[in-house]
Scaffold this motif. Structure first.
Motif, PDB file in Angstrom:
ATOM      1  N   PHE A  26      69.939  95.980  58.285  1.00  0.00           N
ATOM      2  CA  PHE A  26      70.138  94.542  58.436  1.00  0.00           C
ATOM      3  C   PHE A  26      69.277  93.776  57.443  1.00  0.00           C
ATOM      4  N   SER A  27      69.638  92.534  57.222  1.00  0.00           N
ATOM      5  CA  SER A  27      68.735  91.639  56.493  1.00  0.00           C
ATOM      6  C   SER A  27      67.637  91.208  57.453  1.00  0.00           C
ATOM      7  N   THR A  28      66.418  91.086  56.942  1.00  0.00           N
ATOM      8  CA  THR A  28      65.264  90.791  57.793  1.00  0.00           C
ATOM      9  C   THR A  28      65.004  89.299  57.873  1.00  0.00           C
ATOM     10  N   LEU A  29      64.837  88.810  59.089  1.00  0.00           N
ATOM     11  CA  LEU A  29      64.500  87.417  59.328  1.00  0.00           C
ATOM     12  C   LEU A  29      62.996  87.305  59.479  1.00  0.00           C
ATOM     13  N   LYS A  30      62.353  86.708  58.500  1.00  0.00           N
ATOM     14  CA  LYS A  30      60.919  86.478  58.579  1.00  0.00           C
ATOM     15  C   LYS A  30      60.683  85.135  59.244  1.00  0.00           C
ATOM     16  N   GLU A  31      59.498  84.931  59.791  1.00  0.00           N
ATOM     17  CA  GLU A  31      59.204  83.675  60.466  1.00  0.00           C
ATOM     18  C   GLU A  31      59.243  82.501  59.507  1.00  0.00           C
ATOM     19  N   SER A  32      59.095  82.791  58.217  1.00  0.00           N
ATOM     20  CA  SER A  32      59.161  81.725  57.219  1.00  0.00           C
ATOM     21  C   SER A  32      60.565  81.571  56.634  1.00  0.00           C
ATOM     22  N   GLU A 233      74.879  87.687  80.003  1.00  0.00           N
ATOM     23  CA  GLU A 233      73.821  87.375  80.966  1.00  0.00           C
ATOM     24  C   GLU A 233      74.021  85.966  81.531  1.00  0.00           C
ATOM     25  N   ALA A 234      74.386  85.875  82.811  1.00  0.00           N
ATOM     26  CA  ALA A 234      74.767  84.601  83.427  1.00  0.00           C
ATOM     27  C   ALA A 234      73.603  83.627  83.571  1.00  0.00           C
ATOM     28  N   SER A 235      72.369  84.120  83.558  1.00  0.00           N
ATOM     29  CA  SER A 235      71.213  83.238  83.752  1.00  0.00           C
ATOM     30  C   SER A 235      70.788  82.516  82.472  1.00  0.00           C
ATOM     31  N   ILE A 236      71.433  82.822  81.344  1.00  0.00           N
ATOM     32  CA  ILE A 236      71.104  82.198  80.065  1.00  0.00           C
ATOM     33  C   ILE A 236      72.254  81.288  79.643  1.00  0.00           C
ATOM     34  N   PRO A 237      71.987  80.027  79.252  1.00  0.00           N
ATOM     35  CA  PRO A 237      73.069  79.148  78.760  1.00  0.00           C
ATOM     36  C   PRO A 237      73.740  79.742  77.527  1.00  0.00           C
ATOM     37  N   ASN A 238      75.030  79.492  77.392  1.00  0.00           N
ATOM     38  CA  ASN A 238      75.789  80.070  76.274  1.00  0.00           C
ATOM     39  C   ASN A 238      75.247  79.655  74.909  1.00  0.00           C
ATOM     40  N   ASP A 239      74.731  78.421  74.806  1.00  0.00           N
ATOM     41  CA  ASP A 239      74.288  77.917  73.501  1.00  0.00           C
ATOM     42  C   ASP A 239      72.777  78.009  73.307  1.00  0.00           C
ATOM     43  N   ALA A 240      72.101  78.806  74.124  1.00  0.00           N
ATOM     44  CA  ALA A 240      70.639  78.890  74.055  1.00  0.00           C
ATOM     45  C   ALA A 240      70.176  79.428  72.705  1.00  0.00           C
ATOM     46  N   ILE A 241      69.190  78.741  72.111  1.00  0.00           N
ATOM     47  CA  ILE A 241      68.602  79.117  70.821  1.00  0.00           C
ATOM     48  C   ILE A 241      67.192  79.660  71.043  1.00  0.00           C
ATOM     49  N   VAL A 242      66.930  80.825  70.503  1.00  0.00           N
ATOM     50  CA  VAL A 242      65.637  81.481  70.700  1.00  0.00           C
ATOM     51  C   VAL A 242      64.516  80.681  70.055  1.00  0.00           C
ATOM     52  N   THR A 243      63.414  80.516  70.789  1.00  0.00           N
ATOM     53  CA  THR A 243      62.202  79.940  70.213  1.00  0.00           C
ATOM     54  C   THR A 243      61.080  80.975  70.113  1.00  0.00           C
ATOM     55  N   ILE A 279      50.926  93.864  69.406  1.00  0.00           N
ATOM     56  CA  ILE A 279      51.335  92.469  69.235  1.00  0.00           C
ATOM     57  C   ILE A 279      52.666  92.257  69.944  1.00  0.00           C
ATOM     58  N   GLU A 280      52.651  91.423  70.985  1.00  0.00           N
ATOM     59  CA  GLU A 280      53.860  91.252  71.798  1.00  0.00           C
ATOM     60  C   GLU A 280      54.851  90.264  71.193  1.00  0.00           C
ATOM     61  N   VAL A 281      54.375  89.283  70.423  1.00  0.00           N
ATOM     62  CA  VAL A 281      55.286  88.271  69.864  1.00  0.00           C
ATOM     63  C   VAL A 281      56.060  88.877  68.697  1.00  0.00           C
ATOM     64  N   MET A 282      57.360  89.045  68.896  1.00  0.00           N
ATOM     65  CA  MET A 282      58.214  89.595  67.840  1.00  0.00           C
ATOM     66  C   MET A 282      58.787  88.501  66.944  1.00  0.00           C
ATOM     67  N   TYR A 283      58.921  87.298  67.499  1.00  0.00           N
ATOM     68  CA  TYR A 283      59.523  86.211  66.731  1.00  0.00           C
ATOM     69  C   TYR A 283      59.084  84.878  67.321  1.00  0.00           C
ATOM     70  N   SER A 284      58.879  83.889  66.447  1.00  0.00           N
ATOM     71  CA  SER A 284      58.574  82.521  66.856  1.00  0.00           C
ATOM     72  C   SER A 284      59.152  81.583  65.811  1.00  0.00           C
ATOM     73  N   GLY A 285      60.038  80.680  66.241  1.00  0.00           N
ATOM     74  CA  GLY A 285      60.647  79.770  65.280  1.00  0.00           C
ATOM     75  C   GLY A 285      61.767  78.959  65.883  1.00  0.00           C
ATOM     76  N   ASP A 286      62.401  78.152  65.054  1.00  0.00           N
ATOM     77  CA  ASP A 286      63.503  77.297  65.487  1.00  0.00           C
ATOM     78  C   ASP A 286      64.791  77.601  64.731  1.00  0.00           C
ATOM     79  N   ASN A 287      64.899  78.801  64.194  1.00  0.00           N
ATOM     80  CA  ASN A 287      66.133  79.172  63.511  1.00  0.00           C
ATOM     81  C   ASN A 287      67.256  79.348  64.524  1.00  0.00           C
TER      82      ASN A 287
END
Length: 330
Positions: A26-32, A233-243, A279-287
């Motif tokens: 895959f192409s890698t998504l960096k936090e930057s 997964e019914a407990s997550i909104p369809n348009d939810a964006i990961v932060t 390190i537990e945080v795998m990703y943090s961002g607004d992409n």
């Protein structure tokens, strides 16, 4: 664009692959990285209209008895209901003269808001307005998206001025309906357009065994990919964006050296940066990384005395405060 993944495996199975395959799948998504940033909600200017002189108001503050509406009396700006921001309000227009005023405070014009009126009682036609009001100048700004009958009315976007705004709900002034009121409640939301939620921490159900790899090994040993599917997964909104994504490195307590966690968003063909086990945080961002999709989990390690990785996951996200997402509001 979706990609085909030759290494995708079912939950619990093991697929050991070489470094080139796992690192380059895959192409890698960096936090930057700049990756399809979330399209921001536009301005409410598209809903701006001329001030309507038929807005009802009565600031007498005389409570109406036996209405079943706990927010009365709120028939004008001076007695408008406060404290309903980011909350769902259930109230009624209980007679021909009733009108409901609510206040909201806008402190940041870059932050979009959501205002909607739904569940209008059968046989009625209510209208909703967002406005600025001055006791000397009267109504100075007004936004509306008027619909007929019981059709919901929705306003989403930013305003161009901070300060106190009012949301007004009243019977339509253009309707020919007689007795256009009801003891049944309508539903009103006024608040942030983006709300937040989270999924987890939950056990992924994975037991990923790295086996016995002696110290001094110079080639990373890979395990993965393992499917962790949140597409339905019914407990997550369809348009939810990961932060944020958290993935624990806990396991059976066995010794390891050079353990890195790996994770990919299969639905979007994107791999996250690998993170060392502690390190537990795998990703943090607004992409625009969708929470509700098929995820892949894997890892690589340099040495192990039969280490078994038993990851837990937490996904924090934001989602739009719309009528269709109302069931997710806390």
């Amino acid at each position: 664009m979706l990609l085909a993944f030759s290494m995708m495996v079912s939950l619990g199975s093991v697929a050991t692959v070489n470094a080139a395959e796992m690192e380059n799948e895959f192409s890698t998504l960096k936090e930057s990285s700049s990756f399809e940033e979330v399209a921001e909600v536009g301005s409410l200017e598209q809903f701006k209209g001329d001030s309507i002189d038929k807005i009802k108001m009565d600031d007498s503050g005389i409570a109406l008895t036996a209405t079943g509406d706990s927010y009365e009396a709120n028939n004008g700006p001076a007695v408008a209901t406060k404290g309903r921001y980011n909350k769902i309000t259930y109230a009624s227009l209980h007679d021909a003269n009733d009108v409901d005023w609510y206040t909201i405070e806008v402190l940041d014009t870059s932050k979009p808001i959501s205002v909607f009126l739904t569940n209008i009682p059968s046989g009625c036609d209510y209208d909703m307005y967002l406005l600025k009001y001055d006791s000397t100048l009267g109504i100075t700004k007004m936004y509306y998206n008027l619909q007929s009958g019981t059709t919901a009315e929705e306003l989403y976007g930013t305003v161009d001025e901070v300060g106190t705004y009012y949301v007004v709900v009243q019977a339509s002034t253009s309707s020919s309906i007689e007795n256009n009121f009801s003891s049944s409640n309508y539903t009103l939301y006024m608040g942030d357009y983006y709300r937040v939620g989270q999924y987890g921490y939950v056990d992924t159900g994975l037991d990923i065994s790295f086996g016995n790899i002696p110290v001094g090994n110079t080639t990373p040993v890979y395990r993965g990919w393992y499917t962790y599917d949140l597409s339905n997964e019914a407990s997550i909104p369809n348009d939810a964006i990961v932060t944020k994504i958290y993935l624990t490195g806990n396991g059976n307590g066995a010794y390891w050296l050079g353990f890195y966690k790996m994770m990919a968003a299969a639905g979007q063909g994107i791999q996250l940066e690998s993170k060392i086990g502690q390190i537990e945080v795998m990703y943090s961002g607004d992409n625009q990384l969708l929470a509700k999709q098929k995820w892949l989990i894997g890892g690589k390690i340099m040495a192990s005395t039969n280490f078994v990785w038993e990851p837990q996951i937490l996904i924090a996200y934001k989602y739009a405060a719309t009528i269709s997402n109302m069931r997710f509001f806390a």
